[in-house]
Write a protein that holds these residues in place. Structure first.
Motif, PDB file in Angstrom:
ATOM      1  N   ARG A  23      38.303  49.878  33.227  1.00  0.00           N
ATOM      2  CA  ARG A  23      37.418  48.923  33.887  1.00  0.00           C
ATOM      3  C   ARG A  23      37.226  47.687  33.010  1.00  0.00           C
ATOM      4  N   ARG A  24      37.130  47.882  31.693  1.00  0.00           N
ATOM      5  CA  ARG A  24      36.957  46.745  30.789  1.00  0.00           C
ATOM      6  C   ARG A  24      38.152  45.795  30.875  1.00  0.00           C
ATOM      7  N   VAL A  25      39.369  46.346  30.919  1.00  0.00           N
ATOM      8  CA  VAL A  25      40.560  45.497  31.014  1.00  0.00           C
ATOM      9  C   VAL A  25      40.559  44.735  32.338  1.00  0.00           C
ATOM     10  N   VAL A  26      40.229  45.427  33.425  1.00  0.00           N
ATOM     11  CA  VAL A  26      40.140  44.779  34.736  1.00  0.00           C
ATOM     12  C   VAL A  26      39.072  43.688  34.707  1.00  0.00           C
ATOM     13  N   HIS A  27      37.929  44.015  34.107  1.00  0.00           N
ATOM     14  CA  HIS A  27      36.815  43.085  33.965  1.00  0.00           C
ATOM     15  C   HIS A  27      37.275  41.808  33.254  1.00  0.00           C
ATOM     16  N   THR A  28      38.042  41.995  32.174  1.00  0.00           N
ATOM     17  CA  THR A  28      38.521  40.851  31.388  1.00  0.00           C
ATOM     18  C   THR A  28      39.447  39.971  32.217  1.00  0.00           C
ATOM     19  N   GLN A  29      40.385  40.588  32.927  1.00  0.00           N
ATOM     20  CA  GLN A  29      41.327  39.792  33.723  1.00  0.00           C
ATOM     21  C   GLN A  29      40.606  39.016  34.815  1.00  0.00           C
ATOM     22  N   LYS A  30      39.653  39.663  35.479  1.00  0.00           N
ATOM     23  CA  LYS A  30      38.921  38.964  36.528  1.00  0.00           C
ATOM     24  C   LYS A  30      38.083  37.828  35.954  1.00  0.00           C
ATOM     25  N   ALA A  31      37.608  38.003  34.740  1.00  0.00           N
ATOM     26  CA  ALA A  31      36.826  36.953  34.107  1.00  0.00           C
ATOM     27  C   ALA A  31      37.679  35.736  33.775  1.00  0.00           C
ATOM     28  N   MET A  32      38.949  35.958  33.442  1.00  0.00           N
ATOM     29  CA  MET A  32      39.790  34.885  32.932  1.00  0.00           C
ATOM     30  C   MET A  32      40.703  34.255  33.975  1.00  0.00           C
ATOM     31  N   HIS A  33      40.980  34.970  35.061  1.00  0.00           N
ATOM     32  CA  HIS A  33      41.870  34.450  36.093  1.00  0.00           C
ATOM     33  C   HIS A  33      41.087  33.961  37.299  1.00  0.00           C
ATOM     34  N   HIS A  34      41.542  32.855  37.862  1.00  0.00           N
ATOM     35  CA  HIS A  34      40.904  32.288  39.050  1.00  0.00           C
ATOM     36  C   HIS A  34      41.116  33.187  40.257  1.00  0.00           C
ATOM     37  N   LEU A  35      42.341  33.552  40.511  1.00  0.00           N
ATOM     38  CA  LEU A  35      42.672  34.434  41.636  1.00  0.00           C
ATOM     39  C   LEU A  35      43.394  35.647  41.063  1.00  0.00           C
ATOM     40  N   ALA A  36      42.623  36.711  40.841  1.00  0.00           N
ATOM     41  CA  ALA A  36      43.161  37.882  40.175  1.00  0.00           C
ATOM     42  C   ALA A  36      43.952  38.760  41.140  1.00  0.00           C
ATOM     43  N   ASP A  37      44.757  39.615  40.593  1.00  0.00           N
ATOM     44  CA  ASP A  37      45.556  40.582  41.327  1.00  0.00           C
ATOM     45  C   ASP A  37      44.645  41.458  42.207  1.00  0.00           C
ATOM     46  N   PRO A  38      44.850  41.479  43.530  1.00  0.00           N
ATOM     47  CA  PRO A  38      43.987  42.285  44.410  1.00  0.00           C
ATOM     48  C   PRO A  38      44.193  43.787  44.249  1.00  0.00           C
ATOM     49  N   PHE A  39      45.194  44.193  43.462  1.00  0.00           N
ATOM     50  CA  PHE A  39      45.433  45.619  43.230  1.00  0.00           C
ATOM     51  C   PHE A  39      44.752  46.121  41.958  1.00  0.00           C
ATOM     52  N   LEU A  40      44.024  45.253  41.266  1.00  0.00           N
ATOM     53  CA  LEU A  40      43.369  45.661  40.028  1.00  0.00           C
ATOM     54  C   LEU A  40      42.373  46.789  40.284  1.00  0.00           C
ATOM     55  N   GLY A  41      42.465  47.827  39.474  1.00  0.00           N
ATOM     56  CA  GLY A  41      41.557  48.956  39.573  1.00  0.00           C
ATOM     57  C   GLY A  41      41.757  49.871  38.371  1.00  0.00           C
TER      58      GLY A  41
END
Length: 448
Positions: free
Chosen positions: A318-336
């Protein structure tokens, strides 16, 4: 050489080599619990050159820098969401959620809260090491680092003054130049089936499965597949409702283990998972997902403990997903994320539209400067973006303002200090690299 000087230098080298060995044993051996085989694989990659050694020893970087009395750090009460392992090879081209080809950072495994300066310092050293691999002179390396730092500050100021928005800014074919633009244009020519064609095969009934004849793919046992299938519901529930499809969309069709990986990720478990997709075109809209094991980030072992952060990020996937969503404007919709056999994993799409920069595009100095400038802008963007994302950010202030306040009016001094330090640390890395190779022989990882 004078006898006394030789004794002094040999003693310094002995102590430093012992330090390097102790850190490698602690992190790779005790904390990561890598097998002897995996440690050999990792060290084989790290001994290729000084830059590879630097990439694979982020813990040594933090050990060396955490207590340096450097100015320009943001205060502890105003941390930035950082990548934790920012370097030249952690940028690439890929497709975002809106099917646009963009260029951005692409590795979030070490994401954490701390001073922005650690990301900037690590990136500056990596620019020098990478440029040195391409035979650029010290003077050219100085200019490249200064270009990166100057662009970084200018971009933060643009955000702070409202001229650009870090939440909306993207780097596309329209606003990039040189190698970055060329990488994006090449990706735009790719077919949607690129990754499926590369990793899978169709049988006589047109049923798709992974091609385990591929060098880096291997089959999993029935028990392991069953355990993964049982954990899959946790992954589906972890996807935000706005991105989540019906359960049948995520039906697992095939699973393989992915062998081989980046340097720092050696020894971490990784799976490729083929899922059903939209079921509109028989076996042509299958999707490949990648599930990668996540561990506690390296900066966490050196930075002050943050109770609020850990309460919100107990699951490392979850932390890695959290980081990517924080840094990317339009994140991968498959993140989980999910848990398997007590290990934490995060999931992302194995996109057909993903491409690293090629060395041959960077051998021209003008092209290298253009690329470093884009990387400076992206670095500023990821640092400024997280606090603006209510879903992913936990900061209640503007990071770009906090960073600019830390730099103050001493912009030239900031650039000068970071540049001089990175030059010094490049020499340290190159010397450590030679000591590391000696240590490998002494510990019998490899023969001389």
């Amino acid at each position: 050489m004078d006898q006394h000087l030789e004794r002094i230098l040999s003693t310094k080298d002995f102590i430093r080599k012992q330090t390097i060995g102790t850190i490698l044993d602690q992190f790779d051996g005790k904390l990561m619990n890598l097998s002897l085989t995996d440690r050999k694989k990792k060290y084989e990659k790290m001994r290729e050159d000084a830059y590879s050694f630097f990439r694979g020893s982020a813990y040594l970087f933090f050990f060396d820098t955490i207590d340096l009395p450097l100015t320009f750090h943001t205060p502890k009460e105003k941390p930035t969401w950082i990548m934790g392992d920012l370097h030249f090879d952690n940028f690439s081209g890929f497709q975002n959620e809106n099917n646009e080809i963009v260029f951005d950072v692409d590795d979030f495994d070490e994401g954490y809260l701390g001073s922005y300066l650690f990301d900037v310092m690590r990136m500056a050293v990596s620019i020098r090491l990478y440029a040195n691999q391409l035979s650029y002179t010290k003077e050219e390396q100085d200019e490249l680092v200064d270009r990166y730092l100057k662009t970084y500050i200018n971009q933060l100021e643009s955000f702070n003054e409202g001229e650009e928005d870090p939440v909306k800014l993207q780097f596309t074919e329209e606003n990039t130049k040189g190698p970055v633009k060329k990488t994006i244009k090449k990706l735009e020519k790719r077919k949607n089936s690129h990754e499926l064609d590369k990793q899978t095969v169709l049988d006589h009934d047109s049923i798709r499965s992974f091609d385990i004849g591929k060098e880096k793919l291997s089959s999993v046992s029935k028990q392991e597949r069953d355990e993964l299938s049982n954990a899959w519901d946790e992954y589906i529930r972890s996807i935000p409702e706005k991105d989540r499809k019906q359960g049948s969309f995520y039906r697992i069709k095939d699973v393989v283990k992915k062998k081989g990986s980046g340097i720092g990720s050696t020894g971490l478990q990784r799976y490729y998972i083929l899922i059903e997709g939209a079921e509109e075109k028989a076996h042509q809209d299958d999707i490949i997902l990648e599930a990668k094991e996540a561990r506690a980030p390296i900066p966490a072992y050196f930075f002050p403990y943050d109770e609020e952060f850990w309460q919100d990020n107990k699951h490392q996937g979850r932390r890695v997903v959290h980081t990517q969503k924080a840094m990317h404007h339009l994140a991968d919709p498959f993140l989980g994320y999910f848990t398997l056999r007590g290990r934490h994993f995060y999931v992302r799409e194995r996109s057909p539209f993903s491409k690293d920069l090629k060395d041959k595009y960077l051998e021209d100095y003008k092209s290298m400067k253009q690329t470093v400038k884009t990387m400076g802008r992206i670095s500023a963007k990821i640092h400024a973006r997280a606090d603006a994302d209510l879903d992913a950010g936990i900061l209640d202030y503007h990071s770009e303002k906090a960073i600019l306040e830390a730099i103050g009016s001493k912009k030239k001094q900031f650039r000068r200090q970071v540049s001089l330090w990175s030059d010094h640390y490049q020499d340290t890395v190159e010397h450590d690299y030679e000591l590391f190779k000696e240590w490998l022989v002494e510990r019998e990882f490899f023969k001389s």
